[in-house]
Write a protein that holds these residues in place. Structure first.
Motif, short mmCIF file in Angstrom:
data_model
loop_
_atom_site.label_atom_id
_atom_site.label_comp_id
_atom_site.label_asym_id
_atom_site.label_seq_id
_atom_site.Cartn_x
_atom_site.Cartn_y
_atom_site.Cartn_z
N ARG A 1 -25.88 25.12 98.87
CA ARG A 1 -26.57 25.70 97.52
C ARG A 1 -25.66 24.97 96.75
O ARG A 1 -24.57 24.59 96.50
N LEU A 2 -26.45 24.77 95.41
CA LEU A 2 -25.88 23.95 94.30
C LEU A 2 -24.64 24.65 93.68
O LEU A 2 -23.58 24.30 93.28
N ASP A 3 -24.97 25.92 93.61
CA ASP A 3 -23.63 26.61 93.03
C ASP A 3 -22.48 27.03 93.89
O ASP A 3 -21.48 27.58 93.45
N GLY A 4 -22.56 26.56 95.16
CA GLY A 4 -21.41 26.48 96.03
C GLY A 4 -20.64 25.15 96.01
O GLY A 4 -19.61 25.27 96.78
N LEU A 5 -20.95 24.26 95.20
CA LEU A 5 -20.28 22.85 95.11
C LEU A 5 -19.45 23.02 93.99
O LEU A 5 -19.67 23.50 93.10
N THR B 1 -19.59 17.40 91.76
CA THR B 1 -20.94 17.03 92.10
C THR B 1 -21.89 16.84 90.46
O THR B 1 -22.92 16.35 90.72
N SER B 2 -21.12 16.99 89.44
CA SER B 2 -21.82 16.55 88.19
C SER B 2 -21.99 15.01 88.20
O SER B 2 -22.79 14.61 87.48
N ARG B 3 -21.11 14.26 89.10
CA ARG B 3 -21.38 12.85 89.07
C ARG B 3 -22.34 12.34 90.01
O ARG B 3 -22.50 11.15 90.19
N GLU C 1 -31.93 20.90 94.21
CA GLU C 1 -32.29 21.68 95.19
C GLU C 1 -33.70 20.83 95.85
O GLU C 1 -34.40 20.32 95.27
N ALA C 2 -33.51 20.96 97.39
CA ALA C 2 -34.41 20.23 97.98
C ALA C 2 -35.98 21.19 98.15
O ALA C 2 -35.60 22.31 98.03
N VAL D 1 -29.87 20.83 99.56
CA VAL D 1 -29.78 19.80 98.33
C VAL D 1 -30.23 18.39 98.74
O VAL D 1 -29.87 18.14 99.74
N ARG D 2 -30.76 17.97 97.88
CA ARG D 2 -30.79 16.35 97.74
C ARG D 2 -29.97 15.63 96.84
O ARG D 2 -29.65 16.23 95.85
N ALA D 3 -29.26 14.49 97.46
CA ALA D 3 -28.45 13.61 96.52
C ALA D 3 -28.46 12.42 97.27
O ALA D 3 -28.70 12.23 98.06
N ALA D 4 -28.02 11.48 96.23
CA ALA D 4 -27.84 10.03 96.57
C ALA D 4 -26.34 9.56 96.67
O ALA D 4 -25.73 9.72 95.36
N VAL D 5 -25.73 9.53 97.71
CA VAL D 5 -24.26 9.48 97.73
C VAL D 5 -23.91 8.24 98.56
O VAL D 5 -24.59 7.65 99.12
#
Length: 320
Positions: free
Chosen positions: A96-100, A104-106, A112-113, A126-130
């Motif tokens: 979950r986003l609120d658990g990170l 993650t602001s970067r 959310e997916a 969650v979706r992200a590009a890392v």
């Protein structure tokens, strides 16, 4: 440059040791790196190397390490062919986003997916590009970068940390699992991880998550050489031999996520031992005669992820 003309000796040729040596050499220090194994045969060489914290503590310190490392990897991704670093989109399930943390602001495109972006049986993620790193290419890049900065790399097993301390005023211990006997530190222990590399049927995004009914984390990482499928996390196991039953289970779970993997040709089996510890040890201790020993080990499954942040801190401790 021989050992006797070094300001700092870094012990350990994995990603933590190489990165620490690069930071020190590029700051103007004369650096020698001593490694028991060839760089391409270290635990780091078989890592999945997705930028995400995994099995690493303490959380309070990990956040800043993550932020500093992320910026470094994003810079390296500008020349992916040379560095092996790419920024790749994907899904981190059961997160979950609120658990990170604030790091993650970067992260690019973090959100959310949507339900249609999740595999069957997964209800949230969650979706992200890392950054996703091709480790054999990346380790060669780091080794070349160290040498370009004037550092040396020497195949040299170490029986005790007094050996490098005898030839340099500062020593950085990046021995990972080797610290268990070298320090000695019995809190360091292996977490065995097995992965399977298969031909890529067209997968462009990564996936990490625990599928319903599965005990292990399942992940798919598209690399230039194929898709890396994982994985396992067996506490206290030193066995470096591939287990066929585990490999079959890994492929079956990954095929549940991406059915196109069914029948994909297996290219390679890999096994590595993560250097786990209740918390990362990153601290300086005095040596007899006024020297300094910096420990930088115990990164678990997140050594690649935090390498630059930890290297910068270790370098400050070694030279401050």
């Amino acid at each position: 440059m021989s050992g006797g003309t070094c300001d700092v000796i870094v012990v350990g040729g994995g990603v933590i040791g190489l990165t620490t040596a690069v930071v020190l050499a590029e700051s103007g220090r004369r650096v020698g790196l001593w490694t028991r194994d060839p760089v391409g045969r270290t635990t780091s060489a078989v890592a999945g190397a997705l930028f995400w914290p995994y099995r690493i503590e303490p959380a309070r310190q990990v956040g800043p390490w993550l932020e500093r490392s992320l910026g470094r990897y994003e810079e390296l991704a500008r020349d992916a062919e040379a560095t092996g670093v790419r920024v790749v989109p994907g899904v981190m399930a059961n997160t979950r986003l609120d658990g990170l943390g604030s790091w993650t602001s970067r992260v690019r495109g973090l959100r959310e997916a949507r339900p249609e972006e999740l595999p069957e049986g997964i209800v949230q993620g969650v979706r992200a590009a890392v950054p996703l790193i091709d480790m054999p290419v990346y380790l060669r890049y780091l080794k070349a970068r160290l040498r370009a900065a004037g550092g040396t790399v020497e195949r040299r097993p170490v029986a005790h940390l007094g050996e490098p301390a005898a030839v340099a005023g500062a020593v950085v211990d990046c021995t990972g699992l080797g610290a268990r006997e070298l320090v000695p530190d019995v809190s360091v222990h292996p977490v065995r991880g097995q992965v399977v590399v298969v031909e890529n049927p067209g997968i462009e995004e990564w996936f990490v998550g625990t599928l319903p009914g599965a005990g292990e984390l399942t992940y798919l990482l598209p690399q230039p050489y194929g898709v890396l499928l994982g994985g396992t996390a067996t506490e206290g196991c030193w066995d470096l031999g591939p287990d066929q039953a585990e490999a079959d289970a890994i492929v079956a779970l990954c095929t549940r996520v991406v059915p196109a993997l069914a029948g994909a040709r297996v290219l390679e089996h890999r096994v590595g031992l993560r250097p786990a510890r209740p918390r990362v040890r990153l601290e300086a201790v005095p040596l007899p005669g006024g020297g300094r020993l910096v420990h930088n080990y115990g990164h678990g499954g997140a050594g690649v992820t935090v390498a630059w942040g930890c290297a910068e801190e270790a370098a400050r401790l070694a030279t401050g």
